[in-house]
Design a protein around this motif. Structure first.
Motif, PDB file in Angstrom:
ATOM      1  N   ILE A 191       2.020 -15.751  20.386  1.00  0.00           N
ATOM      2  CA  ILE A 191       0.779 -15.278  21.001  1.00  0.00           C
ATOM      3  C   ILE A 191      -0.361 -16.253  20.715  1.00  0.00           C
ATOM      4  O   ILE A 191      -1.152 -16.577  21.597  1.00  0.00           O
ATOM      5  CB  ILE A 191       0.426 -13.854  20.507  1.00  0.00           C
ATOM      6  CG1 ILE A 191       1.467 -12.861  21.032  1.00  0.00           C
ATOM      7  CG2 ILE A 191      -0.983 -13.459  20.913  1.00  0.00           C
ATOM      8  CD1 ILE A 191       1.384 -11.482  20.426  1.00  0.00           C
ATOM      9  N   LEU A 192      -0.438 -16.733  19.475  1.00  0.00           N
ATOM     10  CA  LEU A 192      -1.524 -17.638  19.097  1.00  0.00           C
ATOM     11  C   LEU A 192      -1.427 -18.990  19.805  1.00  0.00           C
ATOM     12  O   LEU A 192      -2.442 -19.656  19.996  1.00  0.00           O
ATOM     13  CB  LEU A 192      -1.550 -17.847  17.581  1.00  0.00           C
ATOM     14  CG  LEU A 192      -1.941 -16.632  16.744  1.00  0.00           C
ATOM     15  CD1 LEU A 192      -1.854 -16.943  15.261  1.00  0.00           C
ATOM     16  CD2 LEU A 192      -3.340 -16.143  17.101  1.00  0.00           C
ATOM     17  N   THR A 193      -0.225 -19.384  20.166  1.00  0.00           N
ATOM     18  CA  THR A 193      -0.055 -20.664  20.859  1.00  0.00           C
ATOM     19  C   THR A 193      -0.087 -20.507  22.378  1.00  0.00           C
ATOM     20  O   THR A 193       0.070 -21.493  23.096  1.00  0.00           O
ATOM     21  CB  THR A 193       1.266 -21.353  20.428  1.00  0.00           C
ATOM     22  OG1 THR A 193       2.355 -20.461  20.662  1.00  0.00           O
ATOM     23  CG2 THR A 193       1.229 -21.753  18.969  1.00  0.00           C
ATOM     24  N   SER A 194      -0.298 -19.284  22.842  1.00  0.00           N
ATOM     25  CA  SER A 194      -0.383 -19.055  24.287  1.00  0.00           C
ATOM     26  C   SER A 194      -1.778 -19.463  24.782  1.00  0.00           C
ATOM     27  O   SER A 194      -2.648 -19.845  24.003  1.00  0.00           O
ATOM     28  CB  SER A 194      -0.115 -17.585  24.611  1.00  0.00           C
ATOM     29  OG  SER A 194      -1.170 -16.781  24.141  1.00  0.00           O
ATOM     30  N   ASP A 195      -1.998 -19.324  26.057  1.00  0.00           N
ATOM     31  CA  ASP A 195      -3.283 -19.722  26.641  1.00  0.00           C
ATOM     32  C   ASP A 195      -4.227 -18.530  26.846  1.00  0.00           C
ATOM     33  O   ASP A 195      -5.024 -18.521  27.773  1.00  0.00           O
ATOM     34  CB  ASP A 195      -3.054 -20.476  27.952  1.00  0.00           C
ATOM     35  CG  ASP A 195      -2.267 -19.656  28.969  1.00  0.00           C
ATOM     36  OD1 ASP A 195      -1.768 -18.577  28.611  1.00  0.00           O
ATOM     37  OD2 ASP A 195      -2.162 -20.108  30.128  1.00  0.00           O
ATOM     38  N   LYS A 196      -4.118 -17.555  25.974  1.00  0.00           N
ATOM     39  CA  LYS A 196      -4.993 -16.380  26.071  1.00  0.00           C
ATOM     40  C   LYS A 196      -6.424 -16.770  25.704  1.00  0.00           C
ATOM     41  O   LYS A 196      -6.660 -17.659  24.889  1.00  0.00           O
ATOM     42  CB  LYS A 196      -4.519 -15.275  25.131  1.00  0.00           C
ATOM     43  CG  LYS A 196      -3.207 -14.643  25.548  1.00  0.00           C
ATOM     44  CD  LYS A 196      -2.920 -13.422  24.693  1.00  0.00           C
ATOM     45  CE  LYS A 196      -1.594 -12.792  25.010  1.00  0.00           C
ATOM     46  NZ  LYS A 196      -1.483 -12.266  26.356  1.00  0.00           N
ATOM     47  N   ALA A 197      -7.384 -16.071  26.270  1.00  0.00           N
ATOM     48  CA  ALA A 197      -8.792 -16.307  25.967  1.00  0.00           C
ATOM     49  C   ALA A 197      -9.086 -15.879  24.528  1.00  0.00           C
ATOM     50  O   ALA A 197      -8.415 -15.004  23.974  1.00  0.00           O
ATOM     51  CB  ALA A 197      -9.667 -15.518  26.937  1.00  0.00           C
ATOM     52  N   ALA A 250     -11.088 -16.945  16.063  1.00  0.00           N
ATOM     53  CA  ALA A 250     -10.436 -16.955  17.381  1.00  0.00           C
ATOM     54  C   ALA A 250     -11.260 -17.781  18.365  1.00  0.00           C
ATOM     55  O   ALA A 250     -10.707 -18.575  19.134  1.00  0.00           O
ATOM     56  CB  ALA A 250     -10.256 -15.527  17.895  1.00  0.00           C
ATOM     57  N   GLU A 251     -12.567 -17.601  18.311  1.00  0.00           N
ATOM     58  CA  GLU A 251     -13.463 -18.339  19.191  1.00  0.00           C
ATOM     59  C   GLU A 251     -13.327 -19.848  18.981  1.00  0.00           C
ATOM     60  O   GLU A 251     -13.420 -20.632  19.915  1.00  0.00           O
ATOM     61  CB  GLU A 251     -14.904 -17.894  18.901  1.00  0.00           C
ATOM     62  CG  GLU A 251     -15.909 -18.285  19.944  1.00  0.00           C
ATOM     63  CD  GLU A 251     -17.258 -17.649  19.636  1.00  0.00           C
ATOM     64  OE1 GLU A 251     -18.169 -18.399  19.258  1.00  0.00           O
ATOM     65  OE2 GLU A 251     -17.362 -16.408  19.742  1.00  0.00           O
ATOM     66  N   ASN A 252     -13.106 -20.246  17.739  1.00  0.00           N
ATOM     67  CA  ASN A 252     -12.964 -21.661  17.403  1.00  0.00           C
ATOM     68  C   ASN A 252     -11.511 -22.141  17.438  1.00  0.00           C
ATOM     69  O   ASN A 252     -11.225 -23.282  17.076  1.00  0.00           O
ATOM     70  CB  ASN A 252     -13.566 -21.940  16.022  1.00  0.00           C
ATOM     71  CG  ASN A 252     -15.065 -21.729  16.005  1.00  0.00           C
ATOM     72  OD1 ASN A 252     -15.757 -22.085  16.945  1.00  0.00           O
ATOM     73  ND2 ASN A 252     -15.566 -21.133  14.941  1.00  0.00           N
ATOM     74  N   GLY A 253     -10.578 -21.250  17.839  1.00  0.00           N
ATOM     75  CA  GLY A 253      -9.167 -21.617  17.920  1.00  0.00           C
ATOM     76  C   GLY A 253      -8.552 -21.899  16.564  1.00  0.00           C
ATOM     77  O   GLY A 253      -7.694 -22.777  16.431  1.00  0.00           O
ATOM     78  N   ARG A 254      -8.956 -21.132  15.543  1.00  0.00           N
ATOM     79  CA  ARG A 254      -8.530 -21.409  14.171  1.00  0.00           C
ATOM     80  C   ARG A 254      -7.735 -20.285  13.506  1.00  0.00           C
ATOM     81  O   ARG A 254      -7.504 -20.327  12.306  1.00  0.00           O
ATOM     82  CB  ARG A 254      -9.749 -21.711  13.287  1.00  0.00           C
ATOM     83  CG  ARG A 254     -10.616 -22.841  13.759  1.00  0.00           C
ATOM     84  CD  ARG A 254      -9.900 -24.144  13.678  1.00  0.00           C
ATOM     85  NE  ARG A 254     -10.828 -25.242  13.853  1.00  0.00           N
ATOM     86  CZ  ARG A 254     -10.482 -26.418  14.290  1.00  0.00           C
ATOM     87  NH1 ARG A 254      -9.235 -26.658  14.607  1.00  0.00           N
ATOM     88  NH2 ARG A 254     -11.373 -27.363  14.431  1.00  0.00           N
ATOM     89  N   LEU A 255      -7.286 -19.307  14.255  1.00  0.00           N
ATOM     90  CA  LEU A 255      -6.543 -18.200  13.647  1.00  0.00           C
ATOM     91  C   LEU A 255      -5.275 -18.680  12.933  1.00  0.00           C
ATOM     92  O   LEU A 255      -4.871 -18.098  11.930  1.00  0.00           O
ATOM     93  CB  LEU A 255      -6.179 -17.146  14.694  1.00  0.00           C
ATOM     94  CG  LEU A 255      -7.334 -16.267  15.176  1.00  0.00           C
ATOM     95  CD1 LEU A 255      -6.869 -15.347  16.305  1.00  0.00           C
ATOM     96  CD2 LEU A 255      -7.931 -15.474  14.043  1.00  0.00           C
ATOM     97  N   SER A 256      -4.695 -19.745  13.406  1.00  0.00           N
ATOM     98  CA  SER A 256      -3.449 -20.229  12.798  1.00  0.00           C
ATOM     99  C   SER A 256      -3.647 -20.762  11.379  1.00  0.00           C
ATOM    100  O   SER A 256      -2.672 -20.921  10.643  1.00  0.00           O
ATOM    101  CB  SER A 256      -2.825 -21.313  13.669  1.00  0.00           C
ATOM    102  OG  SER A 256      -3.703 -22.419  13.761  1.00  0.00           O
ATOM    103  N   VAL A 257      -4.889 -21.037  10.967  1.00  0.00           N
ATOM    104  CA  VAL A 257      -5.124 -21.550   9.609  1.00  0.00           C
ATOM    105  C   VAL A 257      -5.399 -20.426   8.599  1.00  0.00           C
ATOM    106  O   VAL A 257      -5.681 -20.706   7.439  1.00  0.00           O
ATOM    107  CB  VAL A 257      -6.255 -22.608   9.554  1.00  0.00           C
ATOM    108  CG1 VAL A 257      -5.945 -23.792  10.432  1.00  0.00           C
ATOM    109  CG2 VAL A 257      -7.601 -22.013   9.871  1.00  0.00           C
TER     110      VAL A 257
END
Length: 177
Positions: A47-53, A81-88
């Protein structure tokens, strides 16, 4: 790994400072540990690597975590999430734990020895390390018969190697220089 640390450090520091200011270190530690485990889930990785907003990702992540996050924890998730950093998040949780240990003046130390240490040896080692490092020590002991003799003590970046192999390597280096 260093890039991951560079990205995660500001989030960990901000969360830690907020937790200290609001006297909620334990609650934040639990929230971050939980979110780190959620991020490691294979389904969540997809999910995190998908292209979701970003807003959709944040909403989904918060729904998965349900009551594990308070309002401030949810805000952190939204920002990350806004900064695309949930994976860290796993690294953020790890850095937060290190800051917590520093704040509490304690350190986890790994001791790998050739043989099992007696209670007396552990106590003496603990006292010696507490004196040297000026903080409370939590020992995590394990056995590695391949060492033959001695032990390797790891405390953060400090490594004390008193194994036969380590002594031979130091002797070899001294002879070569």
């Amino acid at each position: 790994m260093s890039e991951l640390t560079t990205v995660a450090r500001p989030y960990a520091r901000a969360a830690f400072e907020f937790a200290v200011d609001n006297n909620k270190i334990d609650a934040w530690s639990e929230m971050l540990f939980f979110t780190a485990e959620v991020v490691k889930n294979p389904t969540m990785v997809k999910i995190l690597t998908s292209d979701k907003a970003a807003q959709e990702l944040a909403k989904l992540f918060i729904n998965v975590c349900e009551s594990q996050l308070d309002e401030n924890g949810q805000n952190l998730i939204k920002i990350m999430a806004e900064n695309g950093r949930l994976s860290v998040l796993p690294r953020v949780a790890q850095l937060f734990a290190e800051l917590e240990d520093e704040h509490k003046k304690q350190i986890d130390i790994t001791v790998v020895s050739a043989y099992a240490l007696s209670k007396k040896q552990k106590d003496e080692l603990c006292k010696s390390l507490e004196k040297r490092l000026a903080r409370k020590v939590n020992l995590n002991c394990s056995i590695d018969k391949a060492l033959i003799t001695g032990m390797v003590i790891t405390a953060g970046e400090l490594v004390i190697d008193s194994t036969a192999k380590g002594q031979l390597v130091r002797l070899s280096n001294a002879l070569q220089s």
